[in-house]
Design a protein around this motif. Sequence first.
Motif, PDB file in Angstrom:
ATOM      1  N   VAL A 204       0.873  -1.178   0.000  1.00 52.55           N
ATOM      2  CA  VAL A 204       0.000   0.000   0.000  1.00 52.55           C
ATOM      3  C   VAL A 204       0.903   1.218   0.000  1.00 52.55           C
ATOM      4  CG1 VAL A 204      -1.816   1.246   1.225  1.00 52.55           C
ATOM      5  CG2 VAL A 204      -1.804  -1.259   1.234  1.00 52.55           C
ATOM      6  N   ARG A 234     -10.369  -5.583  -2.395  1.00 54.81           N
ATOM      7  CA  ARG A 234     -10.061  -4.410  -1.561  1.00 54.81           C
ATOM      8  C   ARG A 234      -9.379  -3.357  -2.426  1.00 54.81           C
ATOM      9  NH1 ARG A 234      -8.611  -5.814   4.623  1.00 54.81           N
ATOM     10  NH2 ARG A 234     -10.370  -7.228   4.989  1.00 54.81           N
ATOM     11  N   PHE A 236      -7.510   0.379  -2.282  1.00 51.97           N
ATOM     12  CA  PHE A 236      -6.863   1.367  -1.423  1.00 51.97           C
ATOM     13  C   PHE A 236      -6.630   2.647  -2.228  1.00 51.97           C
ATOM     14  CE2 PHE A 236      -5.889  -2.762   0.231  1.00 51.97           C
ATOM     15  CZ  PHE A 236      -5.839  -2.621   1.606  1.00 51.97           C
ATOM     16  N   TYR A 270     -13.146   6.922   1.458  1.00 47.96           N
ATOM     17  CA  TYR A 270     -12.484   5.794   2.112  1.00 47.96           C
ATOM     18  C   TYR A 270     -11.006   6.106   2.181  1.00 47.96           C
ATOM     19  CZ  TYR A 270     -11.547   4.313  -2.753  1.00 47.96           C
ATOM     20  OH  TYR A 270     -11.158   4.259  -4.063  1.00 47.96           O
ATOM     21  N   GLN A 272      -6.709   4.574   3.277  1.00 46.26           N
ATOM     22  CA  GLN A 272      -5.815   3.422   3.307  1.00 46.26           C
ATOM     23  C   GLN A 272      -5.975   2.623   4.590  1.00 46.26           C
ATOM     24  OE1 GLN A 272      -1.811   4.750   2.454  1.00 46.26           O
ATOM     25  NE2 GLN A 272      -2.242   4.942   0.265  1.00 46.26           N
ATOM     26  N   PRO A 275      -9.984   0.753   3.881  1.00 43.06           N
ATOM     27  CA  PRO A 275     -10.154   0.689   2.426  1.00 43.06           C
ATOM     28  C   PRO A 275     -11.580   0.338   2.026  1.00 43.06           C
ATOM     29  CG  PRO A 275      -9.071  -1.285   3.240  1.00 43.06           C
ATOM     30  CD  PRO A 275      -9.175  -0.360   4.408  1.00 43.06           C
TER      31      PRO A 275
END
Length: 307
Positions: A204, A234, A236, A270, A272, A275
């Motif tokens: 990430v 997911r 990020f 949203y 990190q 997420p």
Amino acid sequence: MKLTRIREFFLQREAEARAGSRTPEVQRFLRAATRAGARRARVADAHAGPGDAVVALDLYYEAALLLALAQRADVDGEVPADTSRAGAQPILDTWLAGHGGTVLAPEPWGDLLHEPPADLEARNARLSEACRELVRSVDLRSRFAVRVTRYARFAALVVVLLYAVSPLIDRLRRGANVAQGAVVTASSHFPGTPDPSGVVNGTVEPQFGGHTTKEVDAWIRVDLGSARDLAEVRVFPRGDGYADESLPVVLETSNDGVAFVVVSTRREPYSQRAPWIIRAPMHSRYVRVRMPGMGYVALSEIEAYQR
């Protein structure tokens, strides 16, 4: 030794055994002697300046004698036979000898007033520290209170350990990230930004792993290589701010890379740390994140997990 102390801090077994073995007489003596000694030490702290240093010395000395008696009673499980100043003196000297050296009893008041000792300040500092150590060494809690502390600390340790290993448990539950290392394409590439393959490098990124230009229906697409049964995806966002500029955004899947189906739409911000997680049965080869209308897509990572 350090490991033993840590274990005792959480389990409190020694403290519970000691508290359970005390008689009511010892418990009353501990409370009375510790409180009286602590009160004298506090008053001495207030008179520790140059003008009242002699007063402070006598108060510190009385406090240390009382606290030494309490500490001995706590260790032995019985009230010392002689609780006078003369009886407490050897107990205090013994304790001080094991904790950095001895401190002699103050001279008679008349001698102190006419000719204070040259090391008066040092004596006060040593006795003040001794009083604090003695107060900390005496545990006035009942057996029930120790047991409550024991369970509370053990529960706190379990919570901390669960919190520490929860990411690993979550990883094991989800299995392998099949998107990691997959082929990534994007509708465009913003100059000076990383290659979009950064969104599947398993990290990430603190800024972003892929960034399109501002255009109509900007997208970043991941090719898993073959159709897979997915349970969770997911997404990020970029981590350097401005994540809200890529909203709303949709997650789409496809088996041929041409006809895409919208699985989920995200309109709320949203991050990190939190997420965008899409949990739904998906059978697809391609996973695409697209921003409908005019805008750009900047992501840090895309993860996909099989059922």
